[in-house]
Design an enzyme around this catalytic site. Structure first.
Site, short mmCIF file in Angstrom:
data_model
loop_
_atom_site.label_atom_id
_atom_site.label_comp_id
_atom_site.label_asym_id
_atom_site.label_seq_id
_atom_site.Cartn_x
_atom_site.Cartn_y
_atom_site.Cartn_z
N TRP A 53 -8.26 -7.16 -7.34
CA TRP A 53 -7.67 -6.19 -6.37
C TRP A 53 -8.29 -5.30 -7.22
CZ3 TRP A 53 -2.35 -7.28 -6.06
CH2 TRP A 53 -1.89 -8.29 -4.31
N ILE A 54 -10.10 -4.90 -8.04
CA ILE A 54 -9.48 -3.75 -9.10
C ILE A 54 -10.71 -3.42 -7.84
CG2 ILE A 54 -10.65 -3.92 -10.86
CD1 ILE A 54 -8.34 -5.34 -11.05
N GLY A 93 3.63 10.85 20.54
CA GLY A 93 4.18 9.76 21.15
C GLY A 93 3.03 8.25 21.62
N GLU A 123 -3.85 -9.23 -11.87
CA GLU A 123 -3.93 -10.80 -12.33
C GLU A 123 -2.95 -11.23 -11.06
OE1 GLU A 123 -4.22 -12.83 -15.58
OE2 GLU A 123 -5.29 -11.15 -16.67
N ILE A 162 5.89 12.66 17.27
CA ILE A 162 5.30 13.73 17.84
C ILE A 162 4.42 13.02 18.40
CG2 ILE A 162 4.40 16.54 17.09
CD1 ILE A 162 5.99 15.89 14.90
N GLY A 212 1.42 -8.53 -11.64
CA GLY A 212 0.68 -7.25 -11.34
C GLY A 212 1.84 -6.64 -11.36
N GLU A 220 9.82 0.45 -6.76
CA GLU A 220 10.57 -0.25 -7.84
C GLU A 220 10.58 0.11 -9.29
OE1 GLU A 220 8.99 -1.73 -5.23
OE2 GLU A 220 10.86 -2.12 -3.87
N GLU A 249 -0.91 1.54 -8.93
CA GLU A 249 -0.18 2.19 -9.57
C GLU A 249 0.56 2.08 -10.12
OE1 GLU A 249 -3.26 4.62 -10.66
OE2 GLU A 249 -4.56 4.06 -9.34
N LEU A 306 -6.99 -4.95 -14.23
CA LEU A 306 -5.69 -4.88 -15.01
C LEU A 306 -4.93 -6.03 -13.88
CD1 LEU A 306 -3.10 -4.17 -17.29
CD2 LEU A 306 -2.43 -2.60 -15.35
#
Ligand SMILES: Cc1cc2nc3c(=O)[nH]c(=O)nc-3n(C[C@H](O)[C@H](O)[C@H](O)COP(=O)(O)OP(=O)(O)OC[C@H]3O[C@@H](n4cnc5c(N)ncnc54)[C@H](O)[C@@H]3O)c2cc1C
Length: 395
Positions: free
Chosen positions: A156-157, A342, A127, A340, A131, A370, A366, A125
């Site tokens: 990014w597929i 450190g 491009e 935790i 996005g 926002e 996905e 999807l």
């Protein structure tokens, strides 16, 4: 109300937990460091039925429900999110649209090989210019001499370029609708189609042993039979697909949050300062309590959304709620797990440092937090408008 998983759901969860903790987790650090796709792990998950968990049995899938899938995906992601996202993108993004909208012939040709997990399928999807604004797709598909000719690119597929990838479903602009908006259509593109190529994988902050690539289409033609669903229905099909994907990414986030908690709890018990385990200090106890509370809340949201989906009810708002809350809870859990630990938590090679790097993508992929908040708010406003309308009618 019954919060107990069924025997079948429990079986999938336990299978994924055993395989995740026994076979994946011990290799997670190396997978991340070497950034290599774990073919042997995926092959074994396919053999166990995990790579086709929700896919129809008649096509070789495991026929499990979405609750079982969410529980199993949480466990796989608890062991390693690179493997988790490979499973998630294959089932929820790659194969689910083929199963939902494919013809019998398309399912025979394309889904059958993938529903077992032997081969992978991808979902194209995003491009350069499309996005969050998925409707901004620039890739075109033109009907010429009984074929769809595709030109353009994707970005990014996931799972698009592994040695076992069988193809991708892409969304392309096939014309202009009467209202002047682009007509978007989904097309099935097998891996070896002339004119379809893939670039190299990306250097990433997380999910480093998973496969993401840019895709290029230059006069790439596929037969008309490769149209998925109806012409012009591509965007709505893909948006519905993303609803399921959001529940799954939320389950992945819960798994990562749980992994952060696991590490934080054992560190709190082992590390001694001022003559006692740091887990005896209230400041550390409160961090653990907050992490556990948020994980429990996130898991309940995921399972409720998954249950609604299994019941065939509307689950879009709950999917977005689960995605936003679980991804943000996982980020807070990763942050506290490092705290935790450190200085040890800041060291390369420490599991929590890896989790801290990996967790950010969950708020982006996905649907960003926002856009998911917008989906939630719009559905609340629409519902309240419906209620107002109903009041007027009653009066
Ligand atoms: C590792 C990885 C794997 C991926 N796998 C896939 C895949 O398999 N298939 C696929 O198709 N895609 C895939 N994607 C793409 C992913 O879905 C997008 O990155 C995501 O949808 C966001 O798009 P964008 O990155 O272009 O951000 P942009 O759209 O550029 O957004 C940038 C920022 O602006 C905000 N924003 C944008 N519009 C609005 C608005 N209207 N209101 C408020 N804020 C807004 C966003 O929330 C965000 O904070 C992958 C991405 C990554 C990084």
């Amino acid at each position: 109300m019954n919060f107990d998983p069924t025997d079948e759901q429990r079986r999938w969860r336990d299978l994924a937990r055993d395989f995740g903790q026994g076979e994946i987790r011990p290799r997670a650090e190396q997978l991340d460091r070497e950034q290599k796709f774990p073919y042997d792990i995926i092959a074994e998950m396919a053999r166990l039925g995990l790579m086709g968990l929700t896919l129809p049995e008649e096509y070789g899938g495991s026929g499990g429900d979405f609750v079982a899938y969410s529980l199993a995906l949480e466990e796989i992601s608890r062991a390693d999110t690179s493997v988790g996202v490979t499973m998630e993108a294959h089932i929820s993004l790659g194969c689910a649209p083929l199963a939902a909208y494919g013809t019998t012939e398309q399912k025979d040709r394309f889904l059958r090989r993938c529903a077992t997990g032997e081969r992978l399928w991808a979902f194209g999807l995003t491009e350069e210019e499309a996005g969050t604004d998925a409707g901004g797709t620039r890739t075109t598909a033109q009907l010429e001499g009984g074929k769809w000719v595709i030109n353009g690119s994707k970005k990014w597929i996931t799972n698009s370029g592994t040695d076992i990838t069988a193809g991708v479903t892409v969304i392309a602009r096939s014309g202009t609708r009467e209202d002047g908006k682009p007509e978007l259509t989904a097309l099935i593109v097998p891996q070896e189609t002339p004119g379809y190529t893939r670039g190299s994988g990306y250097e990433k902050l997380g999910w480093r042993a998973s496969d993401q690539r840019p895709l290029y289409f230059e006069d790439c033609s596929v037969p008309v039979e490769n149209l998925l669903g109806e012409r012009g229905a591509g965007l709505s099909q893909f948006l519905r697909t993303l609803d399921g994907g959001r529940v799954a990414v939320a389950a992945l986030s819960v798994g990562l949050a749980q992994a952060c908690f696991d590490e934080a709890l054992s560190r709190a018990q082992e590390r001694r300062q001022f003559g006692k385990a740091i887990g005896e200090f209230q400041a550390i106890q409160f961090k653990l309590a907050d992490m556990a509370m948020e994980i429990e809340l996130a898991r309940n949201l995921v399972l409720k959304a998954a249950w609604l989906k299994d019941e065939g009810r509307n689950f879009s708002r709950e999917a977005s709620m689960a995605k936003v809350f679980a991804s943000e809870a996982a980020k807070r859990a990763a942050d506290q797990a490092v705290q935790i630990h450190g200085g040890e938590g800041f060291m390369e090679g420490s599991a929590v440092a890896r989790y801290w790097r990996q967790v950010k993508i969950n708020e982006i992929g996905e649907g960003t937090s926002e856009i998911n908040r917008q989906i939630i708010a719009r559905s609340l406003l629409a519902e309240s408008a419906e209620e107002e309308k109903a009041k007027v009618v009653v009066q």
